[in-house]
Design an enzyme around this catalytic site. Structure first.
Site, mmCIF file in Angstrom:
data_model
loop_
_atom_site.group_PDB
_atom_site.id
_atom_site.type_symbol
_atom_site.label_atom_id
_atom_site.label_comp_id
_atom_site.label_asym_id
_atom_site.label_seq_id
_atom_site.Cartn_x
_atom_site.Cartn_y
_atom_site.Cartn_z
ATOM 1 N N GLU A 58 -20.918 -4.520 34.242
ATOM 2 C CA GLU A 58 -21.814 -3.763 33.356
ATOM 3 C C GLU A 58 -21.058 -3.570 32.040
ATOM 4 O OE1 GLU A 58 -22.768 0.326 34.383
ATOM 5 O OE2 GLU A 58 -24.174 0.481 32.712
ATOM 6 N N ASP A 83 -16.066 -0.496 29.238
ATOM 7 C CA ASP A 83 -16.346 0.275 28.019
ATOM 8 C C ASP A 83 -14.993 0.628 27.394
ATOM 9 O OD1 ASP A 83 -19.193 2.053 27.246
ATOM 10 O OD2 ASP A 83 -17.334 2.556 26.183
ATOM 11 N N ASP A 132 -24.727 -0.409 21.676
ATOM 12 C CA ASP A 132 -25.021 -0.006 20.289
ATOM 13 C C ASP A 132 -25.589 -1.232 19.581
ATOM 14 O OD1 ASP A 132 -23.625 2.690 20.302
ATOM 15 O OD2 ASP A 132 -22.015 1.383 20.963
ATOM 16 N N ASP A 166 -33.289 -0.256 24.077
ATOM 17 C CA ASP A 166 -34.422 0.409 23.418
ATOM 18 C C ASP A 166 -34.575 -0.139 21.996
ATOM 19 O OD1 ASP A 166 -31.808 1.700 22.868
ATOM 20 O OD2 ASP A 166 -33.016 2.663 21.326
ATOM 21 N N THR A 206 -30.101 5.028 32.709
ATOM 22 C CA THR A 206 -28.813 5.505 32.223
ATOM 23 C C THR A 206 -29.036 6.762 31.380
ATOM 24 O OG1 THR A 206 -28.903 4.329 30.131
ATOM 25 C CG2 THR A 206 -28.031 3.101 32.020
ATOM 26 N N TYR A 207 -27.924 7.360 30.985
ATOM 27 C CA TYR A 207 -27.962 8.538 30.116
ATOM 28 C C TYR A 207 -28.732 8.231 28.828
ATOM 29 C CZ TYR A 207 -26.104 12.121 26.982
ATOM 30 O OH TYR A 207 -25.982 13.139 26.081
ATOM 31 N N TYR A 208 -28.396 7.102 28.203
ATOM 32 C CA TYR A 208 -29.068 6.762 26.934
ATOM 33 C C TYR A 208 -30.516 6.370 27.157
ATOM 34 C CZ TYR A 208 -25.227 7.469 23.810
ATOM 35 O OH TYR A 208 -24.249 8.075 23.057
ATOM 36 N N GLU A 209 -30.794 5.713 28.274
ATOM 37 C CA GLU A 209 -32.196 5.337 28.515
ATOM 38 C C GLU A 209 -33.065 6.590 28.622
ATOM 39 O OE1 GLU A 209 -33.023 2.538 31.642
ATOM 40 O OE2 GLU A 209 -35.170 2.883 31.473
HETATM 41 C C1 SAM Z 1 -25.219 3.680 23.473
HETATM 42 S S1 SAM Z 1 -23.890 3.702 24.594
HETATM 43 C C2 SAM Z 1 -24.659 3.213 26.133
HETATM 44 C C3 SAM Z 1 -23.878 3.697 27.314
HETATM 45 C C4 SAM Z 1 -24.579 3.463 28.665
HETATM 46 N N1 SAM Z 1 -24.737 2.058 28.962
HETATM 47 C C5 SAM Z 1 -25.916 4.140 28.710
HETATM 48 O O1 SAM Z 1 -26.931 3.427 28.652
HETATM 49 O O2 SAM Z 1 -25.945 5.391 28.782
HETATM 50 C C6 SAM Z 1 -23.017 2.251 24.124
HETATM 51 C C7 SAM Z 1 -21.641 2.146 24.778
HETATM 52 O O3 SAM Z 1 -21.095 0.899 24.392
HETATM 53 C C8 SAM Z 1 -19.706 1.059 24.190
HETATM 54 N N2 SAM Z 1 -19.278 -0.043 23.310
HETATM 55 C C9 SAM Z 1 -19.915 -0.489 22.213
HETATM 56 N N3 SAM Z 1 -19.251 -1.536 21.668
HETATM 57 C C10 SAM Z 1 -18.181 -1.751 22.483
HETATM 58 C C11 SAM Z 1 -17.126 -2.708 22.470
HETATM 59 N N4 SAM Z 1 -17.035 -3.628 21.537
HETATM 60 N N5 SAM Z 1 -16.209 -2.630 23.460
HETATM 61 C C12 SAM Z 1 -16.291 -1.686 24.414
HETATM 62 N N6 SAM Z 1 -17.267 -0.751 24.477
HETATM 63 C C13 SAM Z 1 -18.207 -0.798 23.526
HETATM 64 C C14 SAM Z 1 -19.568 2.432 23.580
HETATM 65 O O4 SAM Z 1 -18.276 2.950 23.792
HETATM 66 C C15 SAM Z 1 -20.659 3.206 24.343
HETATM 67 O O5 SAM Z 1 -20.153 3.861 25.475
#
Ligand code: SAM
Length: 227
Positions: A58, A83, A132, A166, A206-209
């Site tokens: 993941e 992550d 992101d 999203d 997920t949290y963000y979803e």
């Molecule tokens: C918007 S959050 C989504 C987290 C989780 N999947 C959720 O849906 O709740 C995006 C995650 O991607 C990680 N992330 C983004 N770019 C990354 C990268 N290049 N390497 C490692 N982690 C990354 C960020 O640290 C963050 O925790």
């Protein structure tokens, strides 16, 4: 206080047997429990999971809700959440420990480096969950050709790759990238998953979803394979 809390989590996480961390992106070194260096590339099953089950990644896992949710549905598979954010991984790894999910581990690294930590064909499925969208910086999006080429190096034949997001912009961008490649076949392309029925995998939130759904956003999903 919040900072102290974070530092305590980071210190505690160094003793976790289900977390492996890369502290220096210039060196492809992983540190596991109690500061032990471990070379997991090509060896995740042998040295960590101690079985021959398929490995599912993941990417952008945050707190790892997908890894934990899928691990409960599929005890015969191994899941690794990836992550860079330590506090989020701490949460996911703590939950996995509390729920006795021995088929879940976490890899803390920048995803730019992820190919350094897996051997050829070591991974049989990838989920990219609400990454992101980096609308202002294409090179950081996790579905650029450069990232796809990295994933291709370590997935097995027929491995499913799946993006749940999203972000309509990231969804459209990814469709374009995939359509431009000759080595990819799109198997599922859904611009609004909750318009119809979702299966038990897609139903994991997920949290963000949850945040995006509360804002009334649509959730999109693309599933593809390298051919
Ligand atoms: C918007 S959050 C989504 C987290 C989780 N999947 C959720 O849906 O709740 C995006 C995650 O991607 C990680 N992330 C983004 N770019 C990354 C990268 N290049 N390497 C490692 N982690 C990354 C960020 O640290 C963050 O925790």
């Amino acid at each position: 206080m919040a900072r102290l809390n974070k530092l305590m989590k980071f210190a505690e996480m160094r003793s976790f047997s289900n977390v492996f961390q890369n502290f220096d992106p210039r060196e492809p070194k992983l540190i596991g429990a109690n500061n032990r260096e471990i070379d997991l590339k090509g060896n995740w099953n042998k040295l960590h999971f101690h079985n021959n089950n398929p490995i599912v990644l993941e990417l952008a896992c945050g707190r790892g809700e997908y890894s934990l949710g899928l691990a409960k549905l599929y005890p015969g598979k191994n899941f690794i959440g990836v992550d860079i954010k330590g506090a989020r991984i701490w949460r996911g790894a703590t939950n996995a420990k509390e729920e006795n999910l021995h088929n879940v581990a976490f890899l803390r690294t920048r995803i730019e480096q992820v190919d350094l930590f897996f051997g050829p064909e070591e991974v049989s499925e990838i989920w990219i969950t609400f990454p992101d969208p980096f609308l202002g910086k294409e090179s950081r999006r996790l579905t650029t050709n450069k990232f796809l080429d990295k994933y291709k190096q370590f997935v097995s034949k027929g491995a499913l790759l799946q993006l749940k997001t999203d972000s309509i912009d990231l969804y459209e961008y990814t469709r374009e990238v995939l359509a431009s490649r000759k080595d990819v076949q799109i198997l599922v392309d859904n611009a609004d998953i909750y318009k119809g029925e979702v299966n038990e995998q897609l139903a994991i939130k997920t949290y963000y979803e949850r945040k995006h759904l509360a804002e009334g956003k649509k959730i999109t999903y693309i599933q593809f394979v390298f051919i």
